[in-house]
Design a protein around this motif. Sequence first.
Motif, PDB file in Angstrom:
ATOM      1  N   PHE A 185      41.229  24.611  36.975  1.00  0.00           N
ATOM      2  CA  PHE A 185      41.804  24.574  38.316  1.00  0.00           C
ATOM      3  C   PHE A 185      43.287  24.222  38.265  1.00  0.00           C
ATOM      4  O   PHE A 185      43.748  23.528  37.356  1.00  0.00           O
ATOM      5  CB  PHE A 185      41.062  23.568  39.200  1.00  0.00           C
ATOM      6  N   GLY A 186      44.022  24.698  39.256  1.00  0.00           N
ATOM      7  CA  GLY A 186      45.470  24.522  39.287  1.00  0.00           C
ATOM      8  C   GLY A 186      45.931  23.320  40.096  1.00  0.00           C
ATOM      9  O   GLY A 186      45.135  22.574  40.669  1.00  0.00           O
ATOM     10  N   LYS A 187      47.238  23.167  40.149  1.00  0.00           N
ATOM     11  CA  LYS A 187      47.838  21.974  40.747  1.00  0.00           C
ATOM     12  C   LYS A 187      47.546  21.848  42.233  1.00  0.00           C
ATOM     13  O   LYS A 187      47.386  20.740  42.746  1.00  0.00           O
ATOM     14  CB  LYS A 187      49.354  22.000  40.508  1.00  0.00           C
ATOM     15  N   ARG A 188      47.483  22.963  42.947  1.00  0.00           N
ATOM     16  CA  ARG A 188      47.217  22.856  44.381  1.00  0.00           C
ATOM     17  C   ARG A 188      45.835  22.271  44.653  1.00  0.00           C
ATOM     18  O   ARG A 188      45.642  21.560  45.639  1.00  0.00           O
ATOM     19  CB  ARG A 188      47.383  24.213  45.055  1.00  0.00           C
ATOM     20  N   ARG A 189      44.878  22.575  43.791  1.00  0.00           N
ATOM     21  CA  ARG A 189      43.553  21.973  43.935  1.00  0.00           C
ATOM     22  C   ARG A 189      43.636  20.465  43.711  1.00  0.00           C
ATOM     23  O   ARG A 189      43.001  19.683  44.408  1.00  0.00           O
ATOM     24  CB  ARG A 189      42.580  22.615  42.955  1.00  0.00           C
ATOM     25  N   LEU A 190      44.430  20.056  42.730  1.00  0.00           N
ATOM     26  CA  LEU A 190      44.639  18.629  42.479  1.00  0.00           C
ATOM     27  C   LEU A 190      45.271  17.956  43.688  1.00  0.00           C
ATOM     28  O   LEU A 190      44.830  16.877  44.115  1.00  0.00           O
ATOM     29  CB  LEU A 190      45.519  18.432  41.248  1.00  0.00           C
ATOM     30  N   THR A 191      46.300  18.571  44.241  1.00  0.00           N
ATOM     31  CA  THR A 191      46.990  17.989  45.395  1.00  0.00           C
ATOM     32  C   THR A 191      46.030  17.735  46.546  1.00  0.00           C
ATOM     33  O   THR A 191      46.075  16.684  47.195  1.00  0.00           O
ATOM     34  CB  THR A 191      48.123  18.927  45.857  1.00  0.00           C
TER      35      THR A 191
ATOM     36  N   GLN B 251      38.680  47.709  32.592  1.00  0.00           N
ATOM     37  CA  GLN B 251      39.902  47.759  33.393  1.00  0.00           C
ATOM     38  C   GLN B 251      39.548  47.740  34.884  1.00  0.00           C
ATOM     39  O   GLN B 251      38.655  48.450  35.337  1.00  0.00           O
ATOM     40  CB  GLN B 251      40.687  49.021  33.072  1.00  0.00           C
ATOM     41  N   ALA B 252      40.262  46.924  35.631  1.00  0.00           N
ATOM     42  CA  ALA B 252      39.994  46.799  37.065  1.00  0.00           C
ATOM     43  C   ALA B 252      40.836  47.783  37.864  1.00  0.00           C
ATOM     44  O   ALA B 252      41.962  48.114  37.483  1.00  0.00           O
ATOM     45  CB  ALA B 252      40.294  45.381  37.530  1.00  0.00           C
ATOM     46  N   ASP B 253      40.283  48.226  39.001  1.00  0.00           N
ATOM     47  CA  ASP B 253      41.084  49.035  39.915  1.00  0.00           C
ATOM     48  C   ASP B 253      41.921  48.090  40.772  1.00  0.00           C
ATOM     49  O   ASP B 253      41.721  46.863  40.744  1.00  0.00           O
ATOM     50  CB  ASP B 253      40.182  49.929  40.779  1.00  0.00           C
ATOM     51  N   PRO B 254      42.884  48.605  41.525  1.00  0.00           N
ATOM     52  CA  PRO B 254      43.764  47.729  42.319  1.00  0.00           C
ATOM     53  C   PRO B 254      43.016  46.780  43.243  1.00  0.00           C
ATOM     54  O   PRO B 254      43.416  45.614  43.409  1.00  0.00           O
ATOM     55  CB  PRO B 254      44.617  48.723  43.100  1.00  0.00           C
ATOM     56  N   ARG B 255      41.941  47.240  43.850  1.00  0.00           N
ATOM     57  CA  ARG B 255      41.192  46.378  44.771  1.00  0.00           C
ATOM     58  C   ARG B 255      40.549  45.212  44.033  1.00  0.00           C
ATOM     59  O   ARG B 255      40.592  44.063  44.516  1.00  0.00           O
ATOM     60  CB  ARG B 255      40.128  47.204  45.492  1.00  0.00           C
ATOM     61  N   GLN B 256      39.969  45.485  42.868  1.00  0.00           N
ATOM     62  CA  GLN B 256      39.358  44.424  42.074  1.00  0.00           C
ATOM     63  C   GLN B 256      40.415  43.433  41.580  1.00  0.00           C
ATOM     64  O   GLN B 256      40.193  42.228  41.558  1.00  0.00           O
ATOM     65  CB  GLN B 256      38.614  45.024  40.883  1.00  0.00           C
ATOM     66  N   ARG B 257      41.582  43.971  41.203  1.00  0.00           N
ATOM     67  CA  ARG B 257      42.657  43.096  40.735  1.00  0.00           C
ATOM     68  C   ARG B 257      43.116  42.156  41.850  1.00  0.00           C
ATOM     69  O   ARG B 257      43.390  40.980  41.611  1.00  0.00           O
ATOM     70  CB  ARG B 257      43.824  43.944  40.231  1.00  0.00           C
ATOM     71  N   GLU B 258      43.165  42.644  43.083  1.00  0.00           N
ATOM     72  CA  GLU B 258      43.534  41.782  44.211  1.00  0.00           C
ATOM     73  C   GLU B 258      42.503  40.675  44.415  1.00  0.00           C
ATOM     74  O   GLU B 258      42.847  39.546  44.766  1.00  0.00           O
ATOM     75  CB  GLU B 258      43.665  42.629  45.485  1.00  0.00           C
ATOM     76  N   LYS B 259      41.247  40.993  44.202  1.00  0.00           N
ATOM     77  CA  LYS B 259      40.200  39.974  44.319  1.00  0.00           C
ATOM     78  C   LYS B 259      40.357  38.909  43.242  1.00  0.00           C
ATOM     79  O   LYS B 259      40.144  37.714  43.486  1.00  0.00           O
ATOM     80  CB  LYS B 259      38.817  40.621  44.228  1.00  0.00           C
ATOM     81  N   TRP B 260      40.719  39.343  42.026  1.00  0.00           N
ATOM     82  CA  TRP B 260      40.958  38.396  40.951  1.00  0.00           C
ATOM     83  C   TRP B 260      42.108  37.453  41.304  1.00  0.00           C
ATOM     84  O   TRP B 260      42.009  36.238  41.110  1.00  0.00           O
ATOM     85  CB  TRP B 260      41.296  39.148  39.664  1.00  0.00           C
ATOM     86  N   ILE B 261      43.177  38.028  41.800  1.00  0.00           N
ATOM     87  CA  ILE B 261      44.337  37.213  42.179  1.00  0.00           C
ATOM     88  C   ILE B 261      43.953  36.209  43.254  1.00  0.00           C
ATOM     89  O   ILE B 261      44.308  35.022  43.186  1.00  0.00           O
ATOM     90  CB  ILE B 261      45.502  38.114  42.655  1.00  0.00           C
ATOM     91  N   ALA B 262      43.209  36.675  44.257  1.00  0.00           N
ATOM     92  CA  ALA B 262      42.796  35.783  45.345  1.00  0.00           C
ATOM     93  C   ALA B 262      41.932  34.645  44.821  1.00  0.00           C
ATOM     94  O   ALA B 262      42.066  33.487  45.255  1.00  0.00           O
ATOM     95  CB  ALA B 262      42.040  36.582  46.409  1.00  0.00           C
ATOM     96  N   ALA B 263      41.050  34.938  43.864  1.00  0.00           N
ATOM     97  CA  ALA B 263      40.180  33.901  43.294  1.00  0.00           C
ATOM     98  C   ALA B 263      41.009  32.852  42.559  1.00  0.00           C
ATOM     99  O   ALA B 263      40.745  31.644  42.663  1.00  0.00           O
ATOM    100  CB  ALA B 263      39.166  34.532  42.350  1.00  0.00           C
ATOM    101  N   MET B 264      42.028  33.283  41.836  1.00  0.00           N
ATOM    102  CA  MET B 264      42.869  32.339  41.111  1.00  0.00           C
ATOM    103  C   MET B 264      43.706  31.489  42.058  1.00  0.00           C
ATOM    104  O   MET B 264      43.889  30.288  41.827  1.00  0.00           O
ATOM    105  CB  MET B 264      43.769  33.091  40.127  1.00  0.00           C
TER     106      MET B 264
ATOM    107  N   ARG C   1      42.836  30.672  45.116  1.00  0.00           N
ATOM    108  CA  ARG C   1      41.915  29.698  45.722  1.00  0.00           C
ATOM    109  C   ARG C   1      41.614  28.552  44.766  1.00  0.00           C
ATOM    110  O   ARG C   1      41.331  27.432  45.200  1.00  0.00           O
ATOM    111  CB  ARG C   1      40.603  30.389  46.122  1.00  0.00           C
ATOM    112  N   ALA C   2      41.669  28.830  43.475  1.00  0.00           N
ATOM    113  CA  ALA C   2      41.429  27.785  42.478  1.00  0.00           C
ATOM    114  C   ALA C   2      42.641  26.889  42.268  1.00  0.00           C
ATOM    115  O   ALA C   2      42.593  25.973  41.441  1.00  0.00           O
ATOM    116  CB  ALA C   2      41.021  28.415  41.147  1.00  0.00           C
ATOM    117  N   GLY C   3      43.715  27.151  43.011  1.00  0.00           N
ATOM    118  CA  GLY C   3      44.874  26.274  42.961  1.00  0.00           C
ATOM    119  C   GLY C   3      46.030  26.764  42.125  1.00  0.00           C
ATOM    120  O   GLY C   3      47.013  26.035  41.923  1.00  0.00           O
ATOM    121  N   HIS C   4      45.964  27.993  41.630  1.00  0.00           N
ATOM    122  CA  HIS C   4      47.033  28.522  40.790  1.00  0.00           C
ATOM    123  C   HIS C   4      48.080  29.248  41.627  1.00  0.00           C
ATOM    124  O   HIS C   4      47.788  29.771  42.710  1.00  0.00           O
ATOM    125  CB  HIS C   4      46.461  29.462  39.729  1.00  0.00           C
TER     126      HIS C   4
END
Length: 203
Positions: free
Chosen positions: A104-110, A154-167, A169-172
């Motif tokens: 988890f990233g710093k925003r989650r810590l905050t 390899q992910a398509d653009p939509r899947q890649r956006e979901k990956w980014i959103a998940a990260m 949300r994890a505070g990154h």
Amino acid sequence: MQPFPLEGRLWHKNGVNSRFKARRAPTPLNSTALEELALRYVGKYATTRAKLRIYLARKVRERGWEVGLKPDLEALANRFAELGYIDDAGYALMKSRALSARGFGKRRLTEKLRVAGVEEADSAAANEHADAEALDAALRFAERRRLGPFAAAQADPRQREKWIAAMVRAGHGFGIARAIAGLPPGSKIDVSELRNGTDMPER
């Protein structure tokens, strides 16, 4: 057959209508009992001054106070901190290490420290640790979730956006999330290149 009687009270092995016995009112707290509760709490949980105050305030509401003015919970929590029973800075650093290790990233810590009532002065070391571990934590999260270079395909653009959103949300941060999510599956991870490309602090 003799019908079951509907009139009168019902017999129970523990007495007539035993389940309807009134509960005994809780014993009101006093200074000694309150301190005993506080000692048991800090002995059982890693906590902060704010969390101890919240716990004790709830107990006073539930049980009431024996006599006189309500207790000064802030003074009690501060005294426990002076005695070393509570260490807000130590709690914050422990939380930072645990969250980073789980990816988890710093925003989650905050957010966690805000909920725990840790003041800014006590969160300095925890924030420094989160900054130093930011990239490694992001890669741990990506590996655990099988995304970016750890994905099976390899992910398509939509899947890649979901990956980014998940990260995110994890505070990154968005920059490192986008960079990691954009790496092809199985690609070699150049940590220096990732760090330079996302304006992350040098370790």
